[in-house]
Motif scaffolding. Structure first.
Motif, PDB file in Angstrom:
ATOM      1  N   VAL A   9      -1.281   3.583  -7.577  1.00 16.90           N
ATOM      2  CA  VAL A   9      -2.047   2.408  -7.173  1.00 16.90           C
ATOM      3  C   VAL A   9      -3.525   2.771  -7.222  1.00 16.90           C
ATOM      4  N   LEU A  10      -4.224   2.221  -8.205  1.00 15.39           N
ATOM      5  CA  LEU A  10      -5.663   2.446  -8.329  1.00 15.39           C
ATOM      6  C   LEU A  10      -6.365   1.429  -7.444  1.00 15.39           C
ATOM      7  N   PHE A  11      -7.286   1.911  -6.610  1.00 17.52           N
ATOM      8  CA  PHE A  11      -7.959   1.000  -5.693  1.00 17.52           C
ATOM      9  C   PHE A  11      -9.449   1.303  -5.618  1.00 17.52           C
ATOM     10  N   GLY A  12     -10.191   0.319  -5.161  1.00 13.01           N
ATOM     11  CA  GLY A  12     -11.633   0.465  -5.011  1.00 13.01           C
ATOM     12  C   GLY A  12     -12.280  -0.896  -4.900  1.00 13.01           C
ATOM     13  N   THR A  13     -13.605  -0.917  -4.950  1.00 11.56           N
ATOM     14  CA  THR A  13     -14.322  -2.180  -4.806  1.00 11.56           C
ATOM     15  C   THR A  13     -14.968  -2.652  -6.101  1.00 11.56           C
ATOM     16  N   GLN A  35      -7.745  -4.215  -4.599  1.00  7.54           N
ATOM     17  CA  GLN A  35      -9.156  -4.294  -4.273  1.00  7.54           C
ATOM     18  C   GLN A  35      -9.342  -3.837  -2.830  1.00  7.54           C
ATOM     19  N   GLY A  36     -10.306  -2.944  -2.584  1.00  9.56           N
ATOM     20  CA  GLY A  36     -10.614  -2.525  -1.222  1.00  9.56           C
ATOM     21  C   GLY A  36     -10.489  -1.029  -1.021  1.00  9.56           C
ATOM     22  N   TYR A  37     -10.578  -0.624   0.256  1.00 10.98           N
ATOM     23  CA  TYR A  37     -10.538   0.788   0.632  1.00 10.98           C
ATOM     24  C   TYR A  37      -9.726   0.990   1.898  1.00 10.98           C
ATOM     25  N   GLY A  38      -9.376   2.229   2.146  1.00 11.22           N
ATOM     26  CA  GLY A  38      -8.828   2.673   3.423  1.00 11.22           C
ATOM     27  C   GLY A  38      -7.597   1.935   3.896  1.00 11.22           C
ATOM     28  N   PRO A  39      -7.513   1.745   5.217  1.00  8.07           N
ATOM     29  CA  PRO A  39      -6.311   1.156   5.823  1.00  8.07           C
ATOM     30  C   PRO A  39      -5.920  -0.198   5.257  1.00  8.07           C
ATOM     31  N   LYS A  44      -1.827  -3.222   2.403  1.00 10.27           N
ATOM     32  CA  LYS A  44      -1.579  -4.199   1.338  1.00 10.27           C
ATOM     33  C   LYS A  44      -0.667  -3.639   0.249  1.00 10.27           C
ATOM     34  N   ALA A  45      -0.901  -2.387  -0.129  1.00 12.30           N
ATOM     35  CA  ALA A  45      -0.160  -1.785  -1.245  1.00 12.30           C
ATOM     36  C   ALA A  45       1.078  -1.024  -0.791  1.00 12.30           C
ATOM     37  N   GLY A  46       1.273  -0.873   0.504  1.00  9.62           N
ATOM     38  CA  GLY A  46       2.436  -0.131   1.002  1.00  9.62           C
ATOM     39  C   GLY A  46       2.420   1.323   0.559  1.00  9.62           C
ATOM     40  N   LEU A  47       1.258   1.966   0.661  1.00  5.71           N
ATOM     41  CA  LEU A  47       1.125   3.343   0.176  1.00  5.71           C
ATOM     42  C   LEU A  47       1.855   4.347   1.061  1.00  5.71           C
ATOM     43  N   ASP A  48       2.506   5.295   0.417  1.00  8.63           N
ATOM     44  CA  ASP A  48       3.128   6.424   1.108  1.00  8.63           C
ATOM     45  C   ASP A  48       2.154   7.588   1.203  1.00  8.63           C
ATOM     46  N   ALA A  49       1.204   7.648   0.256  1.00  6.75           N
ATOM     47  CA  ALA A  49       0.266   8.766   0.189  1.00  6.75           C
ATOM     48  C   ALA A  49      -1.005   8.314  -0.510  1.00  6.75           C
ATOM     49  N   MET A  86      -3.940   5.170   8.014  1.00  8.29           N
ATOM     50  CA  MET A  86      -3.772   5.983   6.808  1.00  8.29           C
ATOM     51  C   MET A  86      -2.274   6.132   6.504  1.00  8.29           C
ATOM     52  N   PRO A  87      -1.921   6.450   5.262  1.00 10.66           N
ATOM     53  CA  PRO A  87      -0.501   6.634   4.922  1.00 10.66           C
ATOM     54  C   PRO A  87       0.040   7.935   5.506  1.00 10.66           C
ATOM     55  N   ARG A  88       1.351   8.119   5.404  1.00  9.91           N
ATOM     56  CA  ARG A  88       2.024   9.285   6.000  1.00  9.91           C
ATOM     57  C   ARG A  88       1.594  10.612   5.388  1.00  9.91           C
ATOM     58  N   TYR A  89       1.153  10.589   4.124  1.00 11.00           N
ATOM     59  CA  TYR A  89       0.851  11.839   3.430  1.00 11.00           C
ATOM     60  C   TYR A  89      -0.458  11.751   2.655  1.00 11.00           C
TER      61      TYR A  89
END
Length: 165
Positions: A9-13, A35-39, A44-49, A86-89
């Motif tokens: 998942v590529l993210f940023g502003t 789109q966006g940063y951090g938490p 939104k993306a359901g990130l694990d890491a 933050m994500p788990r890892y």
């Protein structure tokens, strides 16, 4: 090594950069964009890491030197950062030598290969699996490359990572 279930998942502003990359990578099912940063992106993306450079990894995940050359490692997120969303890892890497090539293409190959290898090794040992990994386009040097060339390299790295050992 199998990376078929690992979603990048590529993210940023920088919406222009994300949209350009999204158009170029439309045929790659293992890349998505937020789109966006951090938490807010984590939720939104359901990130694990998330990917972090060694300096950021030390701050967020307690990574300590020495950092292995050309490798990444998965670290658990400290409770205080989990509470902040933050994500788990965290996946922390990579260090390079003075002799390494300093091109965007080299950096993209190195970081993505190290990331996928670290996640594969983690997933092969742990029941809690990492499936969705967030990373900034800057950490892959994507701002400094032609988008179609970057997508070709990403496809190649994923295909090599999915090939039977």
């Amino acid at each position: 090594m199998t990376t078929g279930n690992i979603q990048l998942v590529l993210f940023g502003t920088d919406s222009g950069l994300l949209e350009g990359l999204k158009r170029s990578s439309a045929t790659l099912p293992y890349i998505s964009y937020e789109q966006g940063y951090g938490p807010q992106v984590v939720a939104k993306a359901g990130l694990d890491a998330v990917w972090a450079t060694p300096m950021i990894g030390a701050e967020l995940f307690g990574a300590t030197p020495p950092f292995p050359l050309h490798e990444a490692r998965v670290l658990e997120t400290p409770a205080a950062h989990l509470q902040r969303g933050m994500p788990r890892y965290g996946i922390v890497g990579v260090t390079t030598s003075d002799d390494d090539t300093k091109t965007p293409e080299y950096n993209l190959r190195l970081v993505l290969s190290a990331l996928l290898k670290a996640v594969h090794e983690f997933n092969s040992k742990e029941s809690d699996q990492i499936r969705r990994v967030g990373i900034l386009p800057e950490d892959l040097d994507l701002k400094r490359m032609d988008h179609s060339r970057a997508v070709d390299i990403i496809r190649q790295i994923y295909e090599e990572s999915c090939a039977p050992a």
